[in-house]
Each structure stands twice: as structure tokens, then as C-alpha cells.
Design a protein around this motif. Sequence first.
Motif, short mmCIF file in Angstrom:
data_model
loop_
_atom_site.label_atom_id
_atom_site.label_comp_id
_atom_site.label_asym_id
_atom_site.label_seq_id
_atom_site.Cartn_x
_atom_site.Cartn_y
_atom_site.Cartn_z
N VAL A 178 5.95 11.85 -4.06
CA VAL A 178 6.14 10.40 -4.03
C VAL A 178 4.82 9.72 -3.68
O VAL A 178 4.45 8.71 -4.29
CB VAL A 178 7.25 10.01 -3.01
N LEU A 179 4.09 10.28 -2.71
CA LEU A 179 2.79 9.72 -2.32
C LEU A 179 1.82 9.75 -3.51
O LEU A 179 1.16 8.75 -3.80
CB LEU A 179 2.20 10.50 -1.15
N ARG A 180 1.75 10.85 -4.17
CA ARG A 180 0.85 10.99 -5.32
C ARG A 180 1.19 9.96 -6.39
O ARG A 180 0.31 9.31 -6.95
CB ARG A 180 0.93 12.40 -5.88
N ASN A 181 2.47 9.80 -6.67
CA ASN A 181 2.89 8.80 -7.67
C ASN A 181 2.54 7.38 -7.22
O ASN A 181 2.12 6.56 -8.03
CB ASN A 181 4.38 8.91 -7.96
N ARG A 182 2.70 7.12 -5.95
CA ARG A 182 2.38 5.79 -5.41
C ARG A 182 0.87 5.53 -5.52
O ARG A 182 0.44 4.43 -5.84
CB ARG A 182 2.87 5.68 -3.97
N ILE A 183 0.06 6.55 -5.25
CA ILE A 183 -1.40 6.43 -5.38
C ILE A 183 -1.76 6.16 -6.83
O ILE A 183 -2.58 5.29 -7.13
CB ILE A 183 -2.11 7.70 -4.86
N ILE A 184 -1.14 6.89 -7.74
CA ILE A 184 -1.42 6.69 -9.17
C ILE A 184 -1.02 5.27 -9.58
O ILE A 184 -1.75 4.60 -10.32
CB ILE A 184 -0.70 7.75 -10.02
N ASP A 185 0.11 4.78 -9.10
CA ASP A 185 0.52 3.40 -9.40
C ASP A 185 -0.51 2.40 -8.89
O ASP A 185 -0.87 1.46 -9.59
CB ASP A 185 1.88 3.08 -8.77
N PHE A 186 -0.97 2.64 -7.67
CA PHE A 186 -1.97 1.75 -7.09
C PHE A 186 -3.26 1.77 -7.91
O PHE A 186 -3.82 0.74 -8.23
CB PHE A 186 -2.26 2.15 -5.64
N ILE A 187 -3.71 2.96 -8.22
CA ILE A 187 -4.95 3.12 -8.98
C ILE A 187 -4.83 2.48 -10.36
O ILE A 187 -5.76 1.86 -10.86
CB ILE A 187 -5.34 4.60 -9.08
N GLY A 188 -3.66 2.63 -10.96
CA GLY A 188 -3.44 2.03 -12.27
C GLY A 188 -3.60 0.53 -12.27
O GLY A 188 -3.90 -0.08 -13.29
N LYS A 189 -3.44 -0.09 -11.11
CA LYS A 189 -3.57 -1.54 -10.99
C LYS A 189 -4.98 -1.97 -10.62
O LYS A 189 -5.25 -3.15 -10.49
CB LYS A 189 -2.58 -2.05 -9.96
N THR A 190 -5.89 -1.03 -10.44
CA THR A 190 -7.26 -1.37 -10.08
C THR A 190 -8.17 -1.22 -11.29
O THR A 190 -7.83 -0.57 -12.27
CB THR A 190 -7.79 -0.48 -8.93
N LYS A 191 -9.35 -1.76 -11.18
CA LYS A 191 -10.31 -1.70 -12.28
C LYS A 191 -10.88 -0.31 -12.47
O LYS A 191 -11.21 0.08 -13.57
CB LYS A 191 -11.47 -2.66 -12.00
N TYR A 245 -10.79 7.23 -9.98
CA TYR A 245 -9.85 7.73 -9.00
C TYR A 245 -8.89 8.77 -9.59
O TYR A 245 -8.56 9.76 -8.93
CB TYR A 245 -9.04 6.59 -8.40
N LEU A 246 -8.44 8.56 -10.81
CA LEU A 246 -7.50 9.51 -11.40
C LEU A 246 -8.12 10.89 -11.53
O LEU A 246 -7.44 11.90 -11.39
CB LEU A 246 -7.01 9.01 -12.77
N ASP A 247 -9.42 10.95 -11.77
CA ASP A 247 -10.10 12.24 -11.86
C ASP A 247 -10.08 13.00 -10.54
O ASP A 247 -10.23 14.21 -10.51
CB ASP A 247 -11.55 12.06 -12.32
N THR A 248 -9.91 12.28 -9.43
CA THR A 248 -9.93 12.94 -8.12
C THR A 248 -8.58 13.49 -7.71
O THR A 248 -8.48 14.15 -6.69
CB THR A 248 -10.42 11.96 -7.02
N LEU A 249 -7.53 13.23 -8.47
CA LEU A 249 -6.18 13.68 -8.09
C LEU A 249 -5.92 15.08 -8.61
O LEU A 249 -5.17 15.30 -9.54
CB LEU A 249 -5.12 12.71 -8.60
N ASP A 250 -6.53 16.06 -7.99
CA ASP A 250 -6.35 17.45 -8.37
C ASP A 250 -5.10 18.02 -7.73
O ASP A 250 -4.74 17.66 -6.62
CB ASP A 250 -7.53 18.30 -7.90
N VAL A 251 -4.47 18.95 -8.41
CA VAL A 251 -3.31 19.62 -7.82
C VAL A 251 -3.73 20.48 -6.65
O VAL A 251 -2.92 20.76 -5.76
CB VAL A 251 -2.55 20.48 -8.86
N ASP A 252 -4.99 20.89 -6.58
CA ASP A 252 -5.46 21.69 -5.45
C ASP A 252 -5.47 20.91 -4.15
O ASP A 252 -5.56 21.48 -3.08
CB ASP A 252 -6.86 22.23 -5.71
N ASP A 253 -5.36 19.59 -4.23
CA ASP A 253 -5.38 18.78 -3.02
C ASP A 253 -4.19 19.06 -2.12
O ASP A 253 -4.23 18.77 -0.94
CB ASP A 253 -5.40 17.29 -3.36
#
Length: 191
Positions: free
Chosen positions: A80-93, A98-106
Motif C-alpha cells: 500500500v505504501l509503495r502504491n501511495r508513493i507511486i501515486d504521489f510521484i505520478g503527480k509531480t514533475k 523517482y520511479l527509477d528508485t522504486l526497486d523491489v530490493d528496497d
Amino acid sequence: MADLLENLTDEELFLLVKESNRHAFTVLYDRYKKPMISYTVKKVGSAPAVDIVHDVFAKIWSHRDRIGQKEKLSWYLFHVLRNRIIDFIGKTKHNSVYLDTLDVDDMDRFDNSTDHKVRVELFLNEIESELARFNPNAMTIIKRHLQGYKNQEIAEELNLTEKTIRNEKSKILKFLKSRYTGYLLISLLIS
């Protein structure tokens, strides 16, 4: 009351949350707030991180009666957190940065506590027992696939045909995706 709740597992606490127990919700929030904020700060900076984590918990509370429990709560929260971060990032310029930094290894850095390691081990054991429904090579096929091996390479290692590997892999992945959150499963199997 809070001391008694501290000793409960996440899943036991969540059952109480589903019954609208605010004390159990507070214990879960306190348990996960710090690592979730820390993770979020690394992805979007400190300004929006606290709000994003609060949004995640607000969503959990407001949908508590509709949330099923196919996977461990820690994995669900991360998803849920990851999806919320992606939603937030999608609304930014700067979404592509940022999307490149969302690795599954995190997920490995999400919580390095002993409790987390025990949960990971239990989850892996559960996956292995699920894979026992398939042929004895199922775990090897999936691990090699996730490590980037080609079907032919896996087939040679297991002394099977490429078509057999392709078919088995397809059945196994379809089954696992229906049972577990895809990103979390992948991060666990690669390690």
C-alpha cells in the motif's frame, strides 16, 4: 491494555483492527510508522513522507472491514505504501527520476529487525510449501527465472526441455501471483 497488545503478532492485531479496536490500530501504527517514514523519505523527501504514511494508515483504518489477508500484514503495508508513493510521484514533475528508485530490493531495507527476518523466513517457507504442489524443480525454476536465466539455461541445468520449463514457469507464476503480492514475492525469491 497497550502492553498486552504489544505482544500480539501483526496479524492478531489486524484482526482486532478489523473489529474497530483503536488501541490495536495505534500499536500497529507505532510499530510501522518509523520504518515506513524512513523508507518514504528516501523516495520522495521529508516534506511529503509523513503525510504519505498517514494516508496509508488512514486508508487502512477506513477500509479495515474490506481488507482481506492473503499475505502478511507487513507485506500488505509495504505494498500500500509503495502504491501511495507511486501515486504521489505520478503527480509531480519529476516522476521518472523517482520511479527509477522504486526497486523491489528496497523491501530488504524496509525493516532489518530480527522480527522482520523471522517473518521473511516464514514467508519463504510458506512459498516453498506452496511450490510443493508442483514438481520438485518448481523453486529452482522460479529462482532462476527471477535471476534472469533464460528458459534454455534452466532446462539445461535441470535436464528438461525448454518447453517443459516454459509451461511449468507459467503455471507456477500464475498460481503465485494469485496468492501473493507480485513485487514482494519477487523481492523475496531473488534474495
